[in-house]
Design an enzyme around this catalytic site. Sequence first.
Site, mmCIF file in Angstrom:
data_model
loop_
_atom_site.group_PDB
_atom_site.id
_atom_site.type_symbol
_atom_site.label_atom_id
_atom_site.label_comp_id
_atom_site.label_asym_id
_atom_site.label_seq_id
_atom_site.Cartn_x
_atom_site.Cartn_y
_atom_site.Cartn_z
ATOM 1 N N ARG A 165 -60.578 34.441 -4.982
ATOM 2 C CA ARG A 165 -59.063 34.395 -4.707
ATOM 3 C C ARG A 165 -58.468 33.955 -6.031
ATOM 4 O O ARG A 165 -57.203 33.252 -5.970
ATOM 5 C CB ARG A 165 -58.987 33.109 -3.909
ATOM 6 C CG ARG A 165 -59.603 33.126 -2.462
ATOM 7 C CD ARG A 165 -59.129 34.230 -1.565
ATOM 8 N NE ARG A 165 -60.133 34.529 -0.716
ATOM 9 C CZ ARG A 165 -61.290 35.309 -0.895
ATOM 10 N NH1 ARG A 165 -61.513 35.856 -1.800
ATOM 11 N NH2 ARG A 165 -62.088 35.500 0.242
ATOM 12 N N SER B 230 -55.698 30.428 4.571
ATOM 13 C CA SER B 230 -56.378 29.081 4.122
ATOM 14 C C SER B 230 -55.690 28.344 2.914
ATOM 15 O O SER B 230 -55.245 28.927 2.197
ATOM 16 C CB SER B 230 -57.882 29.543 3.618
ATOM 17 O OG SER B 230 -58.426 30.027 4.743
ATOM 18 N N GLU C 285 -55.633 27.003 -2.576
ATOM 19 C CA GLU C 285 -55.549 28.517 -2.596
ATOM 20 C C GLU C 285 -53.930 28.882 -2.390
ATOM 21 O O GLU C 285 -53.639 29.840 -3.248
ATOM 22 C CB GLU C 285 -56.366 28.961 -1.490
ATOM 23 C CG GLU C 285 -56.169 30.589 -1.487
ATOM 24 C CD GLU C 285 -57.238 31.290 -0.450
ATOM 25 O OE1 GLU C 285 -58.253 30.776 -0.103
ATOM 26 O OE2 GLU C 285 -56.995 32.046 0.151
HETATM 27 C C1 LIG Z 1 -52.491 34.561 8.876
HETATM 28 C C2 LIG Z 1 -52.927 34.728 7.314
HETATM 29 C C3 LIG Z 1 -54.108 35.001 7.152
HETATM 30 C C4 LIG Z 1 -54.852 35.381 5.683
HETATM 31 N N1 LIG Z 1 -56.040 35.837 5.546
HETATM 32 C C5 LIG Z 1 -56.657 35.813 4.277
HETATM 33 C C6 LIG Z 1 -57.942 36.397 4.185
HETATM 34 O O1 LIG Z 1 -58.643 36.578 5.073
HETATM 35 N N2 LIG Z 1 -58.558 36.531 2.756
HETATM 36 C C7 LIG Z 1 -57.523 36.220 1.684
HETATM 37 O O2 LIG Z 1 -57.895 36.560 0.467
HETATM 38 N N3 LIG Z 1 -56.144 35.953 2.050
HETATM 39 C C8 LIG Z 1 -55.740 35.491 3.138
HETATM 40 N N4 LIG Z 1 -54.489 35.226 3.497
HETATM 41 C C9 LIG Z 1 -53.536 34.682 2.248
HETATM 42 C C10 LIG Z 1 -52.792 35.892 1.627
HETATM 43 O O3 LIG Z 1 -52.622 36.798 2.789
HETATM 44 C C11 LIG Z 1 -53.506 36.609 0.431
HETATM 45 O O4 LIG Z 1 -53.416 35.542 -0.642
HETATM 46 C C12 LIG Z 1 -52.501 37.708 -0.029
HETATM 47 O O5 LIG Z 1 -53.492 38.527 -0.969
HETATM 48 C C13 LIG Z 1 -51.320 37.202 -0.740
HETATM 49 O O6 LIG Z 1 -50.775 38.648 -1.083
HETATM 50 P P1 LIG Z 1 -48.918 38.409 -0.937
HETATM 51 O O7 LIG Z 1 -48.723 39.894 -1.135
HETATM 52 O O8 LIG Z 1 -48.348 38.047 0.399
HETATM 53 O O9 LIG Z 1 -48.581 37.706 -2.361
HETATM 54 P P2 LIG Z 1 -47.531 36.468 -2.297
HETATM 55 O O10 LIG Z 1 -48.124 35.469 -1.420
HETATM 56 O O11 LIG Z 1 -46.293 37.023 -2.025
HETATM 57 O O12 LIG Z 1 -47.923 35.943 -3.647
HETATM 58 C C14 LIG Z 1 -49.358 35.519 -4.035
HETATM 59 C C15 LIG Z 1 -49.386 35.583 -5.665
HETATM 60 O O13 LIG Z 1 -49.416 36.971 -5.849
HETATM 61 C C16 LIG Z 1 -48.712 37.092 -6.934
HETATM 62 N N5 LIG Z 1 -48.282 38.666 -7.099
HETATM 63 C C17 LIG Z 1 -47.841 39.354 -5.870
HETATM 64 N N6 LIG Z 1 -47.553 40.699 -6.147
HETATM 65 C C18 LIG Z 1 -47.965 40.588 -7.404
HETATM 66 C C19 LIG Z 1 -47.681 41.826 -8.423
HETATM 67 N N7 LIG Z 1 -47.417 43.068 -7.986
HETATM 68 N N8 LIG Z 1 -48.018 41.678 -9.769
HETATM 69 C C20 LIG Z 1 -48.188 40.397 -9.996
HETATM 70 N N9 LIG Z 1 -48.304 39.271 -9.387
HETATM 71 C C21 LIG Z 1 -48.008 39.329 -8.017
HETATM 72 C C22 LIG Z 1 -47.498 36.104 -6.858
HETATM 73 O O14 LIG Z 1 -46.487 35.931 -7.755
HETATM 74 C C23 LIG Z 1 -48.112 35.239 -6.440
HETATM 75 O O15 LIG Z 1 -48.621 34.385 -7.506
HETATM 76 C C24 LIG Z 1 -53.846 34.972 4.675
HETATM 77 C C25 LIG Z 1 -52.520 34.467 4.938
HETATM 78 C C26 LIG Z 1 -52.296 34.481 6.201
HETATM 79 C C27 LIG Z 1 -50.797 33.942 6.522
#
Ligand SMILES: Cc1cc2nc3c(=O)[nH]c(=O)nc-3n(C[C@H](O)[C@H](O)[C@H](O)COP(=O)(O)OP(=O)(O)OC[C@H]3O[C@@H](n4cnc5c(N)ncnc54)[C@H](O)[C@@H]3O)c2cc1C
Length: 284
Positions: free
Chosen positions: A167, A214, A279
């Site tokens: 992660r 998580s 996380e």
């Molecule tokens: C219901 C639910 C279930 C989930 N299940 C999982 C799972 O099974 N596995 C898992 O790993 N995660 C899971 N997650 C967590 C989350 O979805 C992941 O961490 C996901 O990868 C975050 O992506 P995001 O686009 O929403 O990023 P954000 O939450 O918007 O940002 C997360 C981080 O990524 C950075 N970031 C985003 N885009 C870029 C970019 N283009 N360049 C540089 N940095 C960037 C942001 O600055 C920040 O630091 C879950 C979340 C929820 C709500």
Amino acid sequence: MFEYVEKIENADLKNYCTFKIGARGTILFPKNLADLKKVIKDCENSHLPYFILGNGSNLLFPDHDLKSVLISLKKFDKIKILRSTSTGAKVYVEAGTNLFSLHNFCALNSLTGLEWSYGVPASFGGLIYMNGGAYGSEIANFVLRVKVLSGGKVRWLRRKDINFQHRKSNIDGIILGAEIKLANGEKNEILNLQKEYFENRKHSQPLDKPSAGSVFKRGKLLPAKIIDEFSLKGSKIGGAEISQKHAGFIVNIGSAKSADVRALISFIKQKTGINFEEEIIILE
Ligand SMILES: Cc1cc2nc3c(=O)[nH]c(=O)nc-3n(C[C@H](O)[C@H](O)[C@H](O)COP(=O)(O)OP(=O)(O)OC[C@H]3O[C@@H](n4cnc5c(N)ncnc54)[C@H](O)[C@@H]3O)c2cc1C
């Protein structure tokens, strides 16, 4: 400032994260690389901190208005097959692509591999940055190279030069997109697998309540299991609750504040005596 770019000032940040928590902030939506470069330059010149917003599914915004400007890459949402072979394809995916759109694309083009991530409410860039994973897979296994904007320049990072860990990644810069490798599959099988993974999620995760997934990283210790063993499920502070369904999730059961979630995180650490690593990303 930022007249050249689409923006929402005073945006209610609750609407830009899956936790539905936060105060107000400014969000910029550059439409192309030139815009993005200009936005970054203007932020730097005016000493304005910025933060890249993906789909907000791993974020906890503060209860006060955000000092950093949020930059959304939502308009960077193209997907392109670069090369098809008898066994699979090399695909370029832009960072702002919603993961559900990528899954639709995969099914339409009979490309398999990513089904395990069906239901993760992420942007593709966020998934790469966080090295999202589930059910024994992680996105790092599919990455060939990543395109980033860093120090005002566009660079390609080869997979072997990126340190993906559980992660997290060490990617320094703004992810513009990535090339991934997928295998040829059969459309109906792909759709069935996606459905199966989603059913599993619905069964084990509180998808009916706002959360950021998580809260803690898994390491040698399994936070959800330990929190459950300490019978902490259902514990509440303000509008935040340790999910009754999945002890690794904190859910917003109505008007939760960032402070409530933080207090519940401290409560878990204090009760278990374990300093779990978060996380979720907590913005100040
Ligand atoms: C219901 C639910 C279930 C989930 N299940 C999982 C799972 O099974 N596995 C898992 O790993 N995660 C899971 N997650 C967590 C989350 O979805 C992941 O961490 C996901 O990868 C975050 O992506 P995001 O686009 O929403 O990023 P954000 O939450 O918007 O940002 C997360 C981080 O990524 C950075 N970031 C985003 N885009 C870029 C970019 N283009 N360049 C540089 N940095 C960037 C942001 O600055 C920040 O630091 C879950 C979340 C929820 C709500």
